[in-house]
Design a protein around this motif. Structure first.
Motif, PDB file in Angstrom:
ATOM      1  N   ALA A  49      14.524   2.496  -2.295  1.00 49.76           N
ATOM      2  CA  ALA A  49      14.381   2.881  -3.706  1.00 49.76           C
ATOM      3  C   ALA A  49      13.491   1.883  -4.441  1.00 49.76           C
ATOM      4  N   GLY A  50      13.662   0.598  -4.147  1.00 51.37           N
ATOM      5  CA  GLY A  50      12.846  -0.426  -4.796  1.00 51.37           C
ATOM      6  C   GLY A  50      11.384  -0.284  -4.454  1.00 51.37           C
ATOM      7  N   VAL A  51      11.086  -0.077  -3.183  1.00 54.53           N
ATOM      8  CA  VAL A  51       9.693   0.108  -2.763  1.00 54.53           C
ATOM      9  C   VAL A  51       9.124   1.364  -3.409  1.00 54.53           C
ATOM     10  N   GLY A  52       9.900   2.439  -3.394  1.00 54.99           N
ATOM     11  CA  GLY A  52       9.424   3.680  -4.007  1.00 54.99           C
ATOM     12  C   GLY A  52       9.089   3.484  -5.474  1.00 54.99           C
ATOM     13  N   TYR A  53      10.009   2.890  -6.204  1.00 53.72           N
ATOM     14  CA  TYR A  53       9.813   2.681  -7.641  1.00 53.72           C
ATOM     15  C   TYR A  53       8.629   1.757  -7.915  1.00 53.72           C
ATOM     16  N   LEU A  54       8.574   0.618  -7.233  1.00 55.79           N
ATOM     17  CA  LEU A  54       7.528  -0.379  -7.496  1.00 55.79           C
ATOM     18  C   LEU A  54       6.138   0.090  -7.071  1.00 55.79           C
ATOM     19  N   ASN A  55       6.079   1.069  -6.179  1.00 55.08           N
ATOM     20  CA  ASN A  55       4.792   1.565  -5.695  1.00 55.08           C
ATOM     21  C   ASN A  55       4.491   2.984  -6.177  1.00 55.08           C
ATOM     22  N   GLY A  56       5.213   3.423  -7.187  1.00 52.32           N
ATOM     23  CA  GLY A  56       4.987   4.771  -7.723  1.00 52.32           C
ATOM     24  C   GLY A  56       5.231   5.857  -6.695  1.00 52.32           C
ATOM     25  N   TRP A  57       6.120   5.583  -5.739  1.00 52.10           N
ATOM     26  CA  TRP A  57       6.463   6.516  -4.665  1.00 52.10           C
ATOM     27  C   TRP A  57       5.249   6.922  -3.831  1.00 52.10           C
ATOM     28  N   ASP A  58       4.236   6.054  -3.801  1.00 47.34           N
ATOM     29  CA  ASP A  58       3.023   6.321  -3.026  1.00 47.34           C
ATOM     30  C   ASP A  58       2.640   5.055  -2.258  1.00 47.34           C
ATOM     31  N   ILE A  59       2.830   5.091  -0.944  1.00 48.99           N
ATOM     32  CA  ILE A  59       2.437   3.948  -0.113  1.00 48.99           C
ATOM     33  C   ILE A  59       1.391   4.393   0.920  1.00 48.99           C
ATOM     34  N   SER A  60       0.608   5.376   0.536  1.00 44.83           N
ATOM     35  CA  SER A  60      -0.467   5.843   1.415  1.00 44.83           C
ATOM     36  C   SER A  60      -1.511   4.743   1.563  1.00 44.83           C
ATOM     37  N   ASP A  61      -2.351   4.862   2.577  1.00 45.40           N
ATOM     38  CA  ASP A  61      -3.422   3.879   2.781  1.00 45.40           C
ATOM     39  C   ASP A  61      -4.310   3.777   1.544  1.00 45.40           C
ATOM     40  N   ALA A  62      -4.650   4.923   0.967  1.00 44.25           N
ATOM     41  CA  ALA A  62      -5.533   4.921  -0.212  1.00 44.25           C
ATOM     42  C   ALA A  62      -4.881   4.166  -1.368  1.00 44.25           C
TER      43      ALA A  62
END
Length: 199
Positions: free
Chosen positions: A173-186
């Motif tokens: 949840a923390g990673v999702g929130y802090l990264n706008g739920w986008d951890i794609s390469d782009a």
């Protein structure tokens, strides 16, 4: 409670053997871990924004190995030893628990490909929440609550697993929130470029 679904359940022979019950989840977890390209996974882990208390990447392998072994032993105790019970209803509950265990193992094995392979933290979050629910119910069965299997040793094997899954849900949840739920390469490249531009 779920029903026993033979097509969706590991063979009873797995649960009847302590070594097989312990080694199967360890082997499957290791296989999934290595199939998601550990080097790329480590790079992604280091690039994404993380919540406080994140452990270093090297912690995950040993922790999951121990947890898979513990839950495998718990499944042997709570399911395998009850599949031949003569007590009314116990064999039926053990079979349903075997289906739940198989489902939770599948959910567990799906998390890493969802999060690091497909880079879908929202889907991985749903997966870990389902995983928590199924495993809380399994622990309840093993501790012997209503229609349970009454093997406290099996139940206690689930306690560290549930604690770690709760921590994993927090991290997800923390990673999702802090990264706008986008951890794609782009998205990671954009953040990295923005960070360099700000220096």
């Amino acid at each position: 409670m779920t029903t026993y679904i033979p097509q969706l359940t590991l063979p009873e022979q797995v649960f009847a053997s302590a070594p097989a019950s312990i080694l199967l989840p360890v082997a499957l977890g290791t296989t999934v871990g290595y199939s998601t390209r550990p080097k790329q996974t480590k790079e992604t882990y280091n690039l994404i924004r993380q919540p406080p208390l994140r452990p270093p990447p090297w912690v995950f392998g040993p922790v999951w190995t121990v947890l898979y072994g513990l839950t495998g032993y718990g499944a042997y105790r709570g399911i395998g030893l009850n599949l031949t019970s003569i007590l009314p209803g116990t064999m039926s509950v053990a079979r349903r628990a075997a289906t739940l265990y198989t489902v939770q193992l599948g959910l567990n094995l799906a998390w890493m490909p969802l999060f690091f392979g497909a880079r879908r933290p929202a889907a991985a979050m749903l997966d870990v929440l389902a995983l928590l629910g199924v495993n809380a119910y399994l622990a309840r069965l093993f501790f012997g609550a209503r229609d349970g299997l009454a093997d406290p040793v099996a139940g206690w094997c689930w306690v560290p697993y549930l604690a770690w899954l709760s921590f994993a849900a927090y991290l997800n949840a923390g990673v999702g929130y802090l990264n706008g739920w986008d951890i794609s390469d782009a998205a990671l490249r954009r953040r990295e470029a923005a960070g360099k531009g700000a220096q």
